[in-house]
Design an enzyme around this catalytic site. Structure first.
Site, mmCIF file in Angstrom:
data_model
loop_
_atom_site.group_PDB
_atom_site.id
_atom_site.type_symbol
_atom_site.label_atom_id
_atom_site.label_comp_id
_atom_site.label_asym_id
_atom_site.label_seq_id
_atom_site.Cartn_x
_atom_site.Cartn_y
_atom_site.Cartn_z
ATOM 1 N N GLY A 10 -0.623 -15.146 6.726
ATOM 2 C CA GLY A 10 -0.239 -15.883 8.090
ATOM 3 C C GLY A 10 -0.185 -17.549 6.672
ATOM 4 N N LYS A 11 -1.407 -17.373 6.431
ATOM 5 C CA LYS A 11 -2.438 -18.839 5.564
ATOM 6 C C LYS A 11 -1.378 -18.778 4.505
ATOM 7 C CE LYS A 11 -6.537 -20.507 4.914
ATOM 8 N NZ LYS A 11 -7.923 -20.084 5.319
ATOM 9 N N ASP A 74 -10.982 -23.622 1.287
ATOM 10 C CA ASP A 74 -11.578 -23.385 2.616
ATOM 11 C C ASP A 74 -11.745 -24.427 3.223
ATOM 12 O OD1 ASP A 74 -13.558 -20.980 3.373
ATOM 13 O OD2 ASP A 74 -14.723 -22.316 3.790
ATOM 14 N N SER A 75 -12.108 -24.623 4.316
ATOM 15 C CA SER A 75 -12.012 -25.303 5.804
ATOM 16 C C SER A 75 -13.077 -25.282 7.016
ATOM 17 C CB SER A 75 -10.523 -25.563 6.214
ATOM 18 O OG SER A 75 -9.462 -24.471 7.081
ATOM 19 N N GLY A 153 -7.660 -22.029 15.505
ATOM 20 C CA GLY A 153 -8.438 -22.801 15.496
ATOM 21 C C GLY A 153 -8.890 -24.156 17.004
ATOM 22 N N TYR A 154 -9.380 -25.021 16.169
ATOM 23 C CA TYR A 154 -10.232 -26.416 17.060
ATOM 24 C C TYR A 154 -8.460 -27.054 17.819
ATOM 25 C CZ TYR A 154 -14.213 -24.486 15.828
ATOM 26 O OH TYR A 154 -15.941 -23.549 15.635
ATOM 27 N N HIS A 180 -5.418 -31.905 6.876
ATOM 28 C CA HIS A 180 -5.974 -31.826 5.624
ATOM 29 C C HIS A 180 -5.628 -30.779 4.933
ATOM 30 C CE1 HIS A 180 -6.539 -28.866 8.878
ATOM 31 N NE2 HIS A 180 -7.966 -28.454 8.241
#
Ligand code: IMP
Length: 200
Positions: A10-11, A74-75, A153-154, A180
């Site tokens: 997906g990413k 990475d995040s 996620g957030y 980001h």
């Protein structure tokens, strides 16, 4: 060919669809046979991005005899009044996304400063060597409670300061334009083009 060092399809699809990726020949690391899992044991997101890019680049050389540009990411979420927490631990502070959001909200209860950032680091390695890394960030504030259904996620607790909406209340295109991740990947893809690295 550029290899995206993520095993999450997906990413990879999301990254390949970014405007900055247009015209580039992109391959996912998981498309290569016997792709290993890499332990992300860095002390921050930048270190983890570097570890993944360098280790997958070495692995491609040793097992497949190729040395294409390998880019990783990475995040995480950084909450200022929680001293940057959850940061590098963002994906692991609780079992589910809903629980992770509530952990942040619980820790912020009674705190006046709710400012936060999403951070993403990308890193480029070729032939097992780190070439460059980049940072993308977006500033916002943590909501009082989760809102919205989009994203992951957030996103339901991260408020975009301009619109006052959480990222989960924004449509996908709007969030991607602000994000980001988009900023960090755009810098990486632009670098490849400017330095004439093999992208086809
Ligand atoms: P990783 O880079 O895939 O390890 O992701 C780290 C974690 O940060 C994710 O599991 C999410 O919880 C969080 N995160 C990173 N970017 C975003 C975003 O754009 N929206 C919401 N959560 C995010």
């Amino acid at each position: 060919m550029i290899v995206i060092a993520s095993r999450n399809p997906g990413k990879v699809r999301e990254i390949a669809a970014l405007p900055a990726a247009s015209g580039l020949e992109i391959q996912a690391i998981s498309d290569f046979d016997n792709c290993p899992d890499i332990t992300e044991d860095g002390t921050n997101c930048e270190e983890n991005a570097v570890i993944k890019a360098v280790k997958y680049s070495l692995w491609l050389r040793r097992t497949h005899g190729i040395a294409p540009p390998v880019i990783s990411e990475d995040s995480g979420l950084m909450v200022f009044s929680l001293m940057g927490w959850p940061g590098v631990h963002s994906a692991r502070i609780a079992e589910t996304e809903v629980e992770r959001n509530w952990q942040v909200l619980d820790r912020l209860r009674g705190k006046h400063d709710r400012s936060a950032q999403f951070l993403a680091y990308t890193a480029l390695a070729v032939n097992g060597m780190l070439v460059e890394s980049w940072r993308g960030s977006v500033s916002g504030a943590i909501a009082e409670e989760p809102r919205g259904e989009q994203g992951f996620g957030y996103d339901p607790i991260f408020i975009d300061l301009k619109s006052g909406r959480t990222f989960a209340e924004l449509d996908k295109e709007r969030k991607n334009a602000l994000s980001h991740r988009n900023l960090a990947w755009t810098q990486a893809f632009d670098y490849l083009r400017q330095h004439h690295l093999p992208v086809r």
